[in-house]
Design an enzyme around this catalytic site. Structure first.
Site, PDB file in Angstrom:
ATOM      1  N   GLU A 210      -1.298  20.454 -28.158  1.00  0.00           N
ATOM      2  CA  GLU A 210      -1.108  21.276 -29.353  1.00  0.00           C
ATOM      3  C   GLU A 210      -1.671  22.672 -29.135  1.00  0.00           C
ATOM      4  O   GLU A 210      -2.545  22.889 -28.300  1.00  0.00           O
ATOM      5  CB  GLU A 210      -1.827  20.643 -30.549  1.00  0.00           C
ATOM      6  CG  GLU A 210      -1.379  19.243 -30.893  1.00  0.00           C
ATOM      7  CD  GLU A 210      -2.289  18.594 -31.926  1.00  0.00           C
ATOM      8  OE1 GLU A 210      -1.918  17.520 -32.431  1.00  0.00           O
ATOM      9  OE2 GLU A 210      -3.368  19.150 -32.221  1.00  0.00           O
ATOM     10  N   LYS A 212      -3.978  25.797 -29.568  1.00  0.00           N
ATOM     11  CA  LYS A 212      -5.361  26.105 -29.966  1.00  0.00           C
ATOM     12  C   LYS A 212      -5.329  27.487 -30.596  1.00  0.00           C
ATOM     13  O   LYS A 212      -5.185  28.497 -29.915  1.00  0.00           O
ATOM     14  CB  LYS A 212      -6.283  26.085 -28.747  1.00  0.00           C
ATOM     15  CG  LYS A 212      -7.728  26.546 -29.062  1.00  0.00           C
ATOM     16  CD  LYS A 212      -8.444  25.532 -29.911  1.00  0.00           C
ATOM     17  CE  LYS A 212      -9.871  25.981 -30.216  1.00  0.00           C
ATOM     18  NZ  LYS A 212      -9.915  27.078 -31.217  1.00  0.00           N
ATOM     19  N   ARG A 217     -11.562  26.426 -38.540  1.00  0.00           N
ATOM     20  CA  ARG A 217     -11.356  25.009 -38.848  1.00  0.00           C
ATOM     21  C   ARG A 217     -11.491  24.790 -40.354  1.00  0.00           C
ATOM     22  O   ARG A 217     -12.400  25.334 -41.001  1.00  0.00           O
ATOM     23  CB  ARG A 217     -12.398  24.183 -38.100  1.00  0.00           C
ATOM     24  CG  ARG A 217     -12.236  22.671 -38.193  1.00  0.00           C
ATOM     25  CD  ARG A 217     -11.141  22.164 -37.289  1.00  0.00           C
ATOM     26  NE  ARG A 217     -11.132  20.720 -37.232  1.00  0.00           N
ATOM     27  CZ  ARG A 217     -11.747  20.002 -36.295  1.00  0.00           C
ATOM     28  NH1 ARG A 217     -12.440  20.611 -35.329  1.00  0.00           N
ATOM     29  NH2 ARG A 217     -11.676  18.684 -36.291  1.00  0.00           N
ATOM     30  N   GLU A 261      -6.503  23.985 -39.052  1.00  0.00           N
ATOM     31  CA  GLU A 261      -7.038  25.332 -38.894  1.00  0.00           C
ATOM     32  C   GLU A 261      -6.269  26.277 -39.801  1.00  0.00           C
ATOM     33  O   GLU A 261      -5.125  25.998 -40.200  1.00  0.00           O
ATOM     34  CB  GLU A 261      -6.904  25.808 -37.448  1.00  0.00           C
ATOM     35  CG  GLU A 261      -7.917  25.215 -36.492  1.00  0.00           C
ATOM     36  CD  GLU A 261      -8.029  26.016 -35.210  1.00  0.00           C
ATOM     37  OE1 GLU A 261      -8.682  27.079 -35.223  1.00  0.00           O
ATOM     38  OE2 GLU A 261      -7.466  25.577 -34.202  1.00  0.00           O
ATOM     39  N   PHE A 296      -3.382  19.353 -38.140  1.00  0.00           N
ATOM     40  CA  PHE A 296      -3.168  18.565 -36.928  1.00  0.00           C
ATOM     41  C   PHE A 296      -3.680  17.134 -37.050  1.00  0.00           C
ATOM     42  O   PHE A 296      -3.569  16.359 -36.110  1.00  0.00           O
ATOM     43  CB  PHE A 296      -3.811  19.234 -35.713  1.00  0.00           C
ATOM     44  CG  PHE A 296      -5.265  19.597 -35.875  1.00  0.00           C
ATOM     45  CD1 PHE A 296      -6.253  18.621 -35.966  1.00  0.00           C
ATOM     46  CD2 PHE A 296      -5.642  20.924 -35.917  1.00  0.00           C
ATOM     47  CE1 PHE A 296      -7.582  18.951 -36.097  1.00  0.00           C
ATOM     48  CE2 PHE A 296      -6.984  21.278 -36.043  1.00  0.00           C
ATOM     49  CZ  PHE A 296      -7.956  20.285 -36.132  1.00  0.00           C
TER      50      PHE A 296
END
Length: 504
Positions: A210, A212, A217, A261, A296
């Protein structure tokens, strides 16, 4: 139990680098504590009052203290009650009342107790570096398995509560702790990966790769129309992010806990500066900078807890929930070939993001960096380190606090371990900011070096590391340069010394 016993345990922990000895000292103290003392003692020895930030400034604490008491008399319960009163004091006359409470507290404390309380209330102990050691001590004191303690801590989000449950109710009480919508969980974190190929080799083909993001967060809880949002440090930011609340309220569910995020994007869909994202979380943030969420992980959905399910199940459930809003899904590919994984990394970098995270699809959700189930891969080596000092500049930087001293987190629970210095990458604006902020964190200034309480985390780019006898950790950073400060991270979340040594 007397406060003096906690102070002596703290001194014993600080006097040894042995993790086993630290845990034994803490466990011995917890065994002697009664039901009302376990929570406060655990909180203090972890570096923070049970009441959280009490609002007592370092300037207040560093002023003239009363004469210390001749002998110990303060009990843990007395101190905890005084701290609760301090935390609740506000409004007209609060300054005088706080001064009275502090005078009462410090006037009854011995000199070692005064030093301990000043460091605790001033933030000097608030590193969280003892968190892992304390969890082991709780397990030892309560004679329960450490994994059961860690899981209860993840679900409750509060170490003092976990300690009380373990010591008073044992395994049965710990296993009864459940995820509660509206109470944040401790987040699962990714460990640094040296390269994409290495991460894929270590985790195998059953992975997801995935993006970044260069964002912050978030953990989002919804119950009916009530939506709340926390950062990775479990600081609530609900009131600051109305656009995120609206997106989650629109999802087809009644209860949900999402992990993801958020970041600010420009008109072309590329990430804006990290500072633009973080500015939304402060008191003066502008809602003109809109945040976009990317999720996610899914930890709970409509009465069903998913933390113990493998990531593959959690992702399937998340995909179903977000089927009508795919733009909220973190970009990535499941079970990619080596070539497909490389394409995900290239796409992430081309879009202006940091890199990728490689995750094992069979892994349950586990707080912290437990093992290598999640590995973040960035093309540039970066480390999150603790600022433990700064030097007054010269030449063009005269009058500015410039060269910062960098510390890696001690995995054994001690203070940060110095691994280098740098002034590279600092703009004039950053130099001015440091010069304004650092004096408020200073514990000593010899006119050249200002020693700082370890509260600030800075992200550093490095070309690697080399062995060195110059610094206590036996390692030094190569070509370190400042990327940005990380107000979203605490010193407990900084990279540890083994992470720096891995770059050798």
């Amino acid at each position: 139990m007397l406060l003096n016993e906690v102070v002596e345990a703290s001194a014993a922990v600080g006097a040894t680098r042995s993790r086993k000895a630290k845990s034994a000292a803490l466990a011995a103290l917890l065994r002697r504590a009664d039901a009302l003392e376990v929570g406060p003692a655990t909180a203090w020895l972890s570096g923070e009052p049970r009441q959280g930030r009490i609002g007592v400034g370092w300037r207040t604490l560093s002023g003239a203290l009363p004469e210390p008491a001749a002998g110990p008399s303060l009990s843990v319960s007395q101190v905890d009650s005084l701290l609760t009163a301090l935390a609740r004091t506000s409004g007209a006359g609060s300054t005088r009342r706080r001064a009275e409470l502090l005078g009462s507290l410090f006037g009854a404390a011995t000199e070692p107790e005064q030093r301990f309380l000043a460091r605790l209330l001033g933030g000097e102990l608030r590193q969280g570096a003892l968190e892992g050691v304390m969890l082991e001590a709780v397990a030892e004191a309560a004679a329960v398995p450490a994994p059961v303690v860690r899981r209860a801590f993840m679900l409750s989000g509060r170490l003092p509560d976990t300690a009380e449950t373990a010591l008073l109710r044992g395994v049965e009480g710990l296993e009864a702790v459940r995820l509660a919508v509206g109470r944040p969980l401790r987040p699962m974190l990714a460990s640094p990966g040296s390269s994409l190929d290495t991460a894929l080799e270590s985790l195998g083909s059953e992975v997801t790769v995935e993006y970044k993001l260069d964002g912050a967060r978030i953990q989002v809880h919804r119950s009916a129309s009530s939506v709340r949002v926390w950062t990775r440090s479990l600081r609530e930011i609900t009131d600051a992010v109305p656009e995120l609340l609206a997106r989650v309220r629109a999802l087809p569910c009644r209860e949900v806990v999402l992990d993801g995020e958020t970041l600010a994007l420009d008109e072309e869909g590329r990430p804006r500066k990290f500072q633009d994202t973080m500015s939304r979380f402060g008191s003066g943030g502008s809602e003109e900078v809109l945040l976009s969420p990317f999720f996610f992980d899914l930890l709970h959905l409509d009465g069903t807890d998913l933390v113990d399910e493998p990531l593959s199940v959690r992702l399937d459930t998340l995909a179903g929930l977000l089927s009508a809003a795919p733009e909220l899904t973190m970009p990535g590919v499941r079970r990619p070939s080596v070539e497909e994984a490389a394409q995900v990394l290239d796409s992430a970098l081309s879009a202006g993001h940091e890199g990728v995270v490689v995750k094992a699809l069979d892994a349950p959700y586990a707080a912290g960096r437990r093992g290598k189930a999640w590995q973040k891969v960035k093309p540039v080596h970066t480390l999150d380190l603790v600022v433990i000092g700064a030097e007054w500049g010269y030449g063009r930087r005269t009058g500015f606090l410039s060269n910062i001293h960098l510390g890696a987190r001690d995995p054994e629970g001690g203070p940060p371990i110095m691994v280098g210095k740098t002034f590279k990458g600092m703009t004039d604006e950053l130099l001015a900011w440091q010069t304004r902020q650092f004096p408020g964190l200073a514990v000593h200034d010899d006119g050249h070096v200002v020693e700082l309480r370890p509260e600030l985390v800075v992200e550093i780019a490095v070309d690697g590391a080399q062995r060195s006898v110059r610094y206590p950790g036996g390692v030094a950073l190569r070509f370190a340069r400042v990327l940005r400060y990380r107000p979203d991270k605490t010193p407990a979340e900084a990279d540890d010394l083994p992470a720096v040594q891995a770059l050798l």
